[in-house]
Design an enzyme around this catalytic site. Structure first.
Site, mmCIF file in Angstrom:
data_model
loop_
_atom_site.group_PDB
_atom_site.id
_atom_site.type_symbol
_atom_site.label_atom_id
_atom_site.label_comp_id
_atom_site.label_asym_id
_atom_site.label_seq_id
_atom_site.Cartn_x
_atom_site.Cartn_y
_atom_site.Cartn_z
ATOM 1 C CG HIS A 74 -1.994 0.964 1.253
ATOM 2 N ND1 HIS A 74 -1.776 2.322 1.252
ATOM 3 C CD2 HIS A 74 -3.336 0.801 1.251
ATOM 4 C CE1 HIS A 74 -2.941 2.948 1.242
ATOM 5 N NE2 HIS A 74 -3.913 2.042 1.237
ATOM 6 C CD GLU A 94 -6.969 3.350 -2.522
ATOM 7 O OE1 GLU A 94 -6.061 2.533 -2.321
ATOM 8 O OE2 GLU A 94 -7.966 3.112 -3.217
ATOM 9 N NE ARG A 108 -3.336 7.842 -1.467
ATOM 10 C CZ ARG A 108 -3.302 6.638 -1.999
ATOM 11 N NH1 ARG A 108 -3.109 6.484 -3.292
ATOM 12 N NH2 ARG A 108 -3.437 5.558 -1.240
ATOM 13 N NE ARG A 147 -4.931 0.203 -2.142
ATOM 14 C CZ ARG A 147 -5.729 -0.377 -1.300
ATOM 15 N NH1 ARG A 147 -5.531 -1.634 -0.967
ATOM 16 N NH2 ARG A 147 -6.735 0.279 -0.772
ATOM 17 C CG HIS A 168 -2.816 -2.821 2.462
ATOM 18 N ND1 HIS A 168 -3.163 -2.529 3.762
ATOM 19 C CD2 HIS A 168 -3.955 -2.644 1.721
ATOM 20 C CE1 HIS A 168 -4.439 -2.180 3.815
ATOM 21 N NE2 HIS A 168 -4.945 -2.249 2.593
ATOM 22 C CG HIS A 169 -4.765 -7.806 -0.106
ATOM 23 N ND1 HIS A 169 -5.923 -7.821 0.644
ATOM 24 C CD2 HIS A 169 -4.913 -8.786 -1.024
ATOM 25 C CE1 HIS A 169 -6.731 -8.759 0.190
ATOM 26 N NE2 HIS A 169 -6.140 -9.361 -0.823
ATOM 27 N NE ARG A 210 -7.170 -5.920 -1.209
ATOM 28 C CZ ARG A 210 -7.420 -4.762 -0.607
ATOM 29 N NH1 ARG A 210 -8.451 -4.005 -0.984
ATOM 30 N NH2 ARG A 210 -6.641 -4.326 0.365
HETATM 31 O O1 MEZ Z 1 -9.351 -1.879 0.560
HETATM 32 C C1 MEZ Z 1 -8.393 -1.325 1.104
HETATM 33 O O2 MEZ Z 1 -7.344 -1.920 1.361
HETATM 34 C C2 MEZ Z 1 -8.457 0.114 1.434
HETATM 35 C C3 MEZ Z 1 -9.578 0.881 0.864
HETATM 36 C C4 MEZ Z 1 -7.480 0.645 2.172
HETATM 37 C C5 MEZ Z 1 -7.380 2.061 2.450
HETATM 38 O O3 MEZ Z 1 -6.483 2.688 1.916
HETATM 39 O O4 MEZ Z 1 -8.212 2.571 3.205
#
Ligand code: MEZ
Length: 565
Positions: free
Chosen positions: A359, A372, A375, A396, A498-499, A538
């Site tokens: 992220h 996010e 932004r 991302r 992050h994922h 993602r």
């Molecule tokens: O889905 C996400 O990971 C998300 C929207 C994260 C974020 O920046 O808030």
């Protein structure tokens, strides 16, 4: 002796905490009720004098024993992300005992299997985050007996830290905001974001069932009325609680309550250490390692894996993506990839296992995600000199790569007071002392070390792009706010894990597939433990949707399988 147990011994003995010495349930339910009956609940314990107070946290009603240990050194769970200056935890110098979880103990596992099942149910769900709760509630509603097993002393998993929201198309909320959206657009955006590596059938389901997922959450008590744009989406389709609050704590709170109302048997401190199959590779149950009860087997025809990703497993990250080795992670400590190991051990196939998402905006040198949303609501992103370098709303992977190419590999998010008032989560970052604040743009440049002229020029250009409705430099598609109203703010960010997009392969019924792409009978999976939905990257807002939609599908099909075979 200097621990909680000794202290209570003087006050009334073992029975002040336990029903019977030596008889403690893995969830420590009675013990936690005893804590609350004397000390009150979290709202009673909140201390208004503390700036950061672990008893007034975003984690909701989690076990007191997540931090306070009777016979061991206490562990402040919140320390994983925050530091609490001046907060003394009672009995901190208590003598530490060995951790109960020493990894897999094959001898104990085999013994539990030989002893045979201690109990029988229809559906076992592994992992109590959003996917697990949704699966458990759906399976219960479909008429199955359900046990939900969670290895941690608290439920919520990584989902309880989700900040942004839930992507959906065709909702009442979109209609109310006059947002024109289509299932095809959701599919196209998701496929494009995932570099077309996604499984199109899974993406179609995600888009088609997204609005029903919102209705389902609302029927359980959630508020998803706020709408905003996330990176890679062409319209506003990210739904979250009104007032701009973080989505994760809210839906986890709702799901925890709903699972209690449905009568789901949720067990904390209960780690699944083995999926048990018969000679035909059909699921017949699991072996659990309970904190107090040790190893035991539960028989069930269906198991749903909802264990989350591996974003907090440093070894797996370094193995699958050596260039991300040592990078900070926004993930909960529970995201250690257990489900992937469990499924691999019985022959499950993996999809895109090495695709990991950084992220772009994790607080620099911290584990706190700067959503996010910041932004999406209007912040701009500049480098250490104060120059923009990419559209803030790009995907991302592109934003993270761009930051890593900037001098010193970090960036600043810059915004004004209008945004501060609009996005409540920003006030949370302020509370955590993460924001720099100044009355003028040049003063902000001074305190952050940016070049005064560059930042001033960046902001006046951006305000001009806002006015003319066209970002001449980077083609940012949506500019909801100009940057005009003092005070001005900046938060320093850098990419963080992050994922994890890859995981066990599933079909459209959320059945886990073997290496010949045939379903492993009785094994289902949902959420971040799976691969295929998100491709190589993602989109923000698609994870929460994934956990709800595929959690429900997995739970419903797991119940059907258990009740019909
Ligand atoms: O889905 C996400 O990971 C998300 C929207 C994260 C974020 O920046 O808030």
């Amino acid at each position: 002796k200097n621990d909680l147990a000794s202290f209570h011994k003087e006050m009334g003995g073992c029975k002040s905490c336990h029903t019977q010495p030596g008889k403690v349930s893995d969830s420590e339910t009675h013990e936690n009720q005893q804590c609350k009956s004397c000390h009150g609940d979290y709202s009673a314990l909140a201390n208004p004098k503390l700036k950061l107070d672990p008893h007034a946290s975003h984690l909701g009603d989690i076990n007191c024993t997540s931090c306070h240990k009777g016979h061991e050194k206490p562990k402040l769970y919140c320390n994983e992300c925050h530091s609490f200056k001046g907060l003394e935890m009672p009995f901190n110098d208590a003598k530490s005992k060995e951790a109960w979880d020493k990894g897999w103990d094959n001898e104990a596992i085999n013994k539990a299997i030989s002893a045979g099942p201690k109990e029988t149910t229809d559906v076992i769900v592994v992992g109590a985050g959003s996917a697990g709760f949704n699966a458990a509630i759906a399976a219960k509603k479909a008429g199955a007996r359900v046990i939900l097993l969670e290895k941690a002393p608290f439920s919520g998993g990584n989902s309880m830290l989700a900040a942004g929201g839930y992507n959906a198309v065709g909702t009442e909320q979109q209609k109310a905001h006059k947002v024109d959206d289509k299932i095809e657009w959701f599919v196209e955006d998701t496929m494009k974001g995932g570099r077309n590596a996604n499984d199109p059938k899974l993406v179609q389901i995600l888009a088609e069932q997204s609005a029903d997922g919102i209705k389902w959450l609302e029927s359980l008590g959630a508020n998803m009325d706020d709408l905003k744009r996330s990176g890679g989406a062409r319209v506003d389709r990210t739904h979250r609680p009104s007032g701009g609050l973080s989505v994760g704590p809210h839906i986890i709170d709702v799901l925890r309550k709903a699972s209690i109302n449905e009568g789901v048997d949720t067990r904390l401190n209960s780690k699944v250490v083995k999926l048990v199959v018969d000679d035909e590779q059909k699921i017949v149950g699991v072996v659990v390692h309970g904190k107090h009860s040790g190893h035991y087997m539960v028989a069930a025809k269906s198991v749903v894996l909802a264990t989350g990703g591996y974003g907090f497993n440093k070894e797996m990250i370094a193995f699958y993506r050596p260039t991300f080795k040592g990078m900070t992670s926004s993930n909960n400590i529970t995201s250690t990839g257990d489900g992937i190991e469990l499924a691999k051990a019985i022959g499950a196939s993996m999809t895109d296992i090495d695709w990991i998402q950084a992220h772009p905006t994790v607080g620099k040198d911290s584990r706190i995600l700067i959503s996010e949303t910041v932004r999406g609501v209007g912040a701009i992103m500049v480098n250490k000199d104060g120059n923009r370098f990419i559209s803030e709303l790009t995907t991302r992977d592109k934003a993270s790569d761009a930051i890593l190419k900037q001098p010193e590999q970090y960036a600043w998010l810059v915004f004004d007071n209008e945004l501060y008032k609009k996005a409540k989560m920003v006030q949370g970052y302020d509370h955590l002392d993460m924001l720099e604040k100044a009355n003028t743009v040049s003063e902000l440049a001074k305190i952050t070390g940016m070049k005064e002229n560059s930042l001033e020029k960046t902001i006046s250009n951006y305000n001009r792009y806002f006015k003319q409705g066209k970002d001449e430099e980077f083609g940012r598609e949506q500019m909801p706010l100009p940057l005009k109203n003092a005070p001005f703010y900046a938060v320093k960010v850098a990419p963080g894990i992050h994922h994890t997009m890859g995981g066990v392969a599933i079909d459209t019924k959320a059945e886990v597939l073997d290496i010949q792409s045939k379903p492993l009978k009785g094994l289902f999976a949902a959420g971040e433990v799976t691969g295929g939905v998100h491709g190589y990257n993602r989109l923000g807002g698609n994870a929460v949707a994934d956990t709800v939609i595929f959690g429900k599908i997995a739970g419903t099909n797991a119940a059907k399988h258990a009740l019909e075979t």
